[in-house]
Design a protein around this motif. Structure first.
Motif, mmCIF file in Angstrom:
data_model
loop_
_atom_site.group_PDB
_atom_site.id
_atom_site.type_symbol
_atom_site.label_atom_id
_atom_site.label_comp_id
_atom_site.label_asym_id
_atom_site.label_seq_id
_atom_site.Cartn_x
_atom_site.Cartn_y
_atom_site.Cartn_z
ATOM 1 N N PHE A 45 37.955 17.371 -10.613
ATOM 2 C CA PHE A 45 38.043 17.758 -9.211
ATOM 3 C C PHE A 45 37.499 19.163 -8.998
ATOM 4 C CE2 PHE A 45 40.874 14.167 -9.406
ATOM 5 C CZ PHE A 45 40.488 13.480 -8.279
ATOM 6 N N ILE A 51 30.358 22.198 -7.063
ATOM 7 C CA ILE A 51 29.023 21.753 -6.658
ATOM 8 C C ILE A 51 28.805 21.974 -5.168
ATOM 9 C CG2 ILE A 51 27.672 19.649 -6.317
ATOM 10 C CD1 ILE A 51 28.640 18.945 -9.194
ATOM 11 N N ASN A 52 29.838 21.702 -4.369
ATOM 12 C CA ASN A 52 29.707 21.985 -2.934
ATOM 13 C C ASN A 52 29.512 23.471 -2.680
ATOM 14 O OD1 ASN A 52 29.862 19.353 -2.133
ATOM 15 N ND2 ASN A 52 32.056 19.392 -1.737
ATOM 16 N N PHE A 55 25.997 24.418 -3.451
ATOM 17 C CA PHE A 55 25.162 24.025 -2.312
ATOM 18 C C PHE A 55 25.195 25.104 -1.227
ATOM 19 C CE2 PHE A 55 25.399 22.034 1.944
ATOM 20 C CZ PHE A 55 24.068 21.677 2.077
ATOM 21 N N GLU A 194 40.174 4.560 2.019
ATOM 22 C CA GLU A 194 39.049 5.341 1.502
ATOM 23 C C GLU A 194 38.150 5.840 2.644
ATOM 24 O OE1 GLU A 194 38.328 4.271 -2.197
ATOM 25 O OE2 GLU A 194 37.123 6.072 -2.447
ATOM 26 N N VAL A 195 37.856 4.920 3.578
ATOM 27 C CA VAL A 195 36.998 5.294 4.710
ATOM 28 C C VAL A 195 37.673 6.384 5.552
ATOM 29 C CG1 VAL A 195 36.020 4.502 6.898
ATOM 30 C CG2 VAL A 195 35.795 3.088 4.852
ATOM 31 N N ASN A 198 37.954 9.741 3.636
ATOM 32 C CA ASN A 198 36.665 10.395 3.432
ATOM 33 C C ASN A 198 36.230 11.246 4.611
ATOM 34 O OD1 ASN A 198 35.012 10.358 1.097
ATOM 35 N ND2 ASN A 198 35.287 8.152 1.097
ATOM 36 N N LEU A 199 36.798 10.964 5.795
ATOM 37 C CA LEU A 199 36.438 11.762 6.963
ATOM 38 C C LEU A 199 36.873 13.213 6.789
ATOM 39 C CD1 LEU A 199 37.340 9.211 9.755
ATOM 40 C CD2 LEU A 199 35.069 9.897 9.010
ATOM 41 N N GLN A 201 35.926 15.151 4.714
ATOM 42 C CA GLN A 201 34.781 15.982 4.325
ATOM 43 C C GLN A 201 34.284 16.838 5.487
ATOM 44 O OE1 GLN A 201 31.931 13.832 1.457
ATOM 45 N NE2 GLN A 201 32.903 12.166 2.548
ATOM 46 N N PHE A 202 34.516 16.341 6.708
ATOM 47 C CA PHE A 202 34.107 17.114 7.880
ATOM 48 C C PHE A 202 34.914 18.404 8.023
ATOM 49 C CE2 PHE A 202 32.503 12.992 9.542
ATOM 50 C CZ PHE A 202 31.230 13.400 9.858
ATOM 51 N N TYR A 205 34.099 22.470 6.525
ATOM 52 C CA TYR A 205 33.131 23.422 7.061
ATOM 53 C C TYR A 205 33.506 23.771 8.505
ATOM 54 C CZ TYR A 205 30.777 21.474 3.026
ATOM 55 O OH TYR A 205 30.493 21.061 1.755
ATOM 56 N N ILE A 209 29.586 23.592 13.706
ATOM 57 C CA ILE A 209 28.246 23.086 13.362
ATOM 58 C C ILE A 209 28.049 21.651 13.843
ATOM 59 C CG2 ILE A 209 28.071 24.576 11.311
ATOM 60 C CD1 ILE A 209 28.469 22.092 9.572
ATOM 61 N N TYR A 210 29.131 20.946 14.203
ATOM 62 C CA TYR A 210 28.991 19.523 14.543
ATOM 63 C C TYR A 210 28.698 19.325 16.020
ATOM 64 C CZ TYR A 210 31.346 19.189 10.065
ATOM 65 O OH TYR A 210 31.678 19.325 8.746
ATOM 66 N N VAL A 214 31.605 14.524 17.227
ATOM 67 C CA VAL A 214 32.194 14.638 15.888
ATOM 68 C C VAL A 214 33.346 15.633 15.919
ATOM 69 C CG1 VAL A 214 31.773 15.368 13.505
ATOM 70 C CG2 VAL A 214 30.051 14.024 14.717
#
Lengths: 275, 278
Positions: A45, A51-52, A55, A194-195, A198-199, A201-202, A205, A209-210, A214
Motif C-alpha cells: 500500500f 507512485i501517485n 506522479f 469496489e466501484v 474506487n470513487l 480516488q477523486f 486531490y 480541478i474537477y 464531478v
C-alpha cells in the motif's frame, strides 16, 4: 425503559472496545509471527501511494500550481486524505470479506451465533495491519508539506482535524457497509462495493480541478471529498470553516443511519448459503 | 511429425483450456467489469489533473502531447494494461501453495501452456466486452477532437500485434514471479508491490516522454517500457516505421528472454518441489 436502552447501548459499546483490544492484541501476535508478511503487505500500500506522489512531483516540475494549489498544498491534501482512508482500512476491512465471500460461502452464519451485535463483531474481528502503509505515507506527507507551508494555525484546529478524521473514517465505513450489505440479498456484492469505493480516488486531490458535476457528486452523493479536501483546505487556508468541519460530521451521521438500516434489513432478508 | 499436424494436435490439446477460461470469465464478468470501472475512475482523475496542468502551463503541446493526445493516452493505456496484465504470478503461486500444482504436473500437458491458454480465454472475453466498445469510444473522441477520421487499420493491426507481445512478455515474467511462492506467504502483498512498480516503470502512470531526463533514459533502456508504452505509442501514431520495427524487435526479444528464464526456473523448481497430501 428508555433509560435501560441507553445503558444497554453503552454496555455494548464498552464490550466492543474490549473485544477490539483483544482482537487487536491477537493480530499483533500474528504480526510478530509473520513479520515479513506484514512488511510486504504494508509496503504494497505504501508503494501505491508513493507512485501517485511521484506522479505529482513530476507534473509539478512543469507547473507552479494546479488551479491555485501549490505542490506542498496538494501534498498536504493528499496526505490528509490517507488518515480517514487508512483508519477505515485498519478497522473496517472485514466488510470486503462479507461482500466478496463470507455470505456466499455460508460462513457468515458464525457471526449470528455470537452473543453480540453482528456489525460490531464483523468490525472488530479483523484488524488490517496493511493499513500502516497508508498511514505512514500520510504522516510523511503532512510532515514534509508543513515544513514548506505557513499554516494559519489556531489551537482548536487540532481537535477539529481529529473530529474531521474520525468522522471521515466513519463516512468510509458507512459507505462500505451500505454496499457490502447488498450481499445479503445478492450473495455477493464485492464488485459493486469496489466501484463505489474506487470513487475515493477523486478525494485525494483538490476538488477545484474537477468539473462542476464531478465536484457535486464527490461532495454530496458519494461524499468522499468531505473526508479529505474540505477539512484539509480549511486547515490550509481557514476557508469555509463551518461547512468544512460540520459537513463531514453531518454526512457521517446520515450515512451511518442508512448503513445501520440497510445492514439490519439485510440481516432480516439473509438466508444462509451454506449446506 | 508434419508441422501442420503438430500445430493441429497442439491446438486440440490446449483449446479446451481456452474454452474453460472463457466460461470462468463469464461467471466472473461482473468482477472484471467492476475492476475496469475502477481504472476508468482513475483515468478520469488523471484527465482532470492533466487538464489543470495544461491550463497552468499555458502550452498547447508538452513533450509532443496535446491535451487530446493525453486523453487518448490515458484511456488506451488503461485498456492496454487491462488486456496485457497477467495473473500468472498469482495463479502459479496459489497452486504451488495449495499443492494443486501436482495435479497439473502429472498430466501430459505443458505447465506453461495450460496457464497461458486458460488466461487467453479470459482475455478473449475482455476483448469482446470491454476492449471493442472502449476503442470505438476513443475513435469517436478522436474523430470529434481532431476533426476528421484518423483511423489507420494497418497501425491498428500493428498495435494489436504489439499488445499480444506485451501480453506474452507479461505472462512469462509473471510466471517467474509466481515461483516466489516457494519463499513467500504473502503473495498478495507482493503482487501489489510488483504491479505498482511495473505500472510506473512501464510508462502507464506518466508517459515516459514526461519523465525527468535521467529517469527517462533508464526507463527506455529497461525492458518494462515494452509492457505498455510501446503498444500505446504505436496506437497513437507516435512512432515512425523504422522505430516501430525496432520496438517490436525489442518486445520479441524480451518475450523470448523471459520464456527461457521461466522454463529454467520451472526445471529447477521441479527438481526441488515436494507436495504434501493429495
Amino acid at each position: 425503559m428508555k433509560d435501560n436502552r441507553i445503558k444497554r447501548f453503552f454496555r455494548e459499546i464498552h464490550r466492543a472496545f474490549r473485544l477490539q483490544r483483544i482482537f487487536a492484541a491477537l493480530h499483533l501476535k500474528k504480526l510478530m509471527e509473520y513479520k515479513v508478511d506484514f512488511v510486504i503487505g504494508a509496503l504494497g500500500f505504501l508503494v501505491e501511494q508513493v507512485i501517485n506522489i511521484a506522479f505529482l512531483t513530476i507534473i509539478f516540475g512543469r507547473v507552479e500550481s494546479l488551479r491555485g494549489w501549490s505542490y506542498y498544498e496538494v501534498l498536504f491534501i493528499y496526505g490528509f486524505s490517507l488518515f480517514p482512508n487508512g483508519l477505515d482500512h485498519l478497522f473496517f476491512d472485514n466488510m470486503w470479506n462479507v461482500a466478496y465471500w463470507l455470505i456466499r460461502k455460508g460462513e457468515f452464519d458464525k457471526y449470528l451465533t455470537r452473543p453480540i451485535n453482528t456489525l460490531l463483531i464483523v468490525t472488530v474481528e479483523e484488524f488490517q495491519l496493511d493499513a500502516f502503509g497508508k498511514l505512514i505515507v500520510g504522516i510523511a506527507l503532512i510532515a514534509t508539506s508543513l515544513r514548506h507551508i505557513d499554516l494559519p494555525f489556531i489551537w482548536y484546529d487540532i481537535p477539529l482535524a481529529l473530529i474531521a478524521i474520525l468522522f471521515g473514517m466513519l463516512i468510509y465505513a458507512s459507505i462500505k457497509t451500505i454496499f457490502g450489505s447488498i450481499a445479503f440479498w445478492t450473495k455477493r456484492s464485492g464488485h459493486i462495493l469496489e466501484v463505489a469505493y474506487n470513487l475515493n480516488q477523486f478525494s485525494q486531490y483538490p476538488v477545484s480541478i474537477y468539473s462542476r458535476a464531478v465536484r457535486g457528486a464527490v461532495t454530496y452523493i458519494i461524499p468522499f471529498a468531505l473526508t479529505s479536501y474540505y477539512p484539509a483546505s480549511y486547515l490550509l487556508r481557514h476557508t469555509q470553516p463551518v461547512f468544512s468541519i460540520l459537513a463531514p460530521v453531518v454526512a457521517a451521521i446520515i450515512l451511518m443511519s442508512i448503513a445501520l438500516f440497510v445492514w439490519h434489513k439485510g440481516l432480516d432478508a439473509y438466508e444462509s448459503a451454506g449446506s | 511429425m508434419h508441422p501442420l499436424k503438430a500445430t493441429k494436435k497442439y491446438l486440440n490439446t490446449y483449446l479446451p483450456f481456452t474454452r474453460a477460461g472463457i466460461q470462468a470469465a463469464m461467471v466472473y464478468r461482473s468482477n472484471f467489469l467492476a475492476w475496469f470501472v475502477g481504472s476508468i475512475v482513475y483515468c478520469l482523475v488523471m484527465y482532470y489533473i492533466w487538464l489543470a496542468v495544461y491550463h497552468a502551463s499555458g502550452e498547447g503541446v508538452m513533450n509532443g502531447f496535446t491535451m487530446n493526445d493525453m486523453t487518448v493516452f490515458l484511456f488506451i493505456t488503461a485498456l492496454t494494461n487491462f488486456l496485457t496484465d497477467s495473473d500468472g504470478s498469482y495463479d502459479v503461486g496459489e497452486e504451488i501453495k495449495d499443492g494443486n500444482v501436482a495435479m497439473r504436473l502429472i498430466k501430459p500437458v505443458s505447465f506453461h501452456s495450460t496457464f497461458l491458454f486458460t488466461e487467453v480465454g479470459w482475455k478473449l472475453l475482455v476483448f469482446g466486452m470491454i476492449f471493442t466498445p472502449v476503442v470505438i469510444g476513443v475513435e469517436i473522441f478522436k474523430y470529434t477532437a481532431y476533426g476528421g477520421l484518423s483511423f489507420d487499420i494497418g497501425m491498428f493491426l500493428l498495435y494489436l500485434f504489439s499488445m499480444m507481445m506485451s501480453y506474452l512478455f507479461s505472462f512469462y515474467m509473471n510466471v517467474c514471479f509466481g515461483f516466489m511462492a516457494f519463499f513467500l506467504k504473502n503473495l498478495w502483498g507482493f503482487n501489489i508491490i510488483k504491479s505498482g512498480i511495473l505500472r510506473f516503470v512501464s510508462g502507464a502512470v506518466v508517459p515516459i516522454a514526461f519523465m525527468p531526463d535521467g529517469l527517462r533514459q533508464v526507463l527506455e533502456w529497461l525492458p518494462f517500457s515494452s509492457l505498455c508504452y510501446t503498444p500505446v505509442m504505436i496506437y497513437m501514431g507516435k512512432y515512425s516505421g523504422g522505430e516501430i520495427a525496432l520496438r517490436l524487435a525489442i518486445q520479441l526479444g524480451w518475450v523470448i528472454g523471459f520464456y527461457l528464464i521461466s522454463r529454467l526456473i520451472l526445471a529447477t523448481a521441479l527438481r526441488h518441489v515436494s507436495v504434501q497430501g493429495g
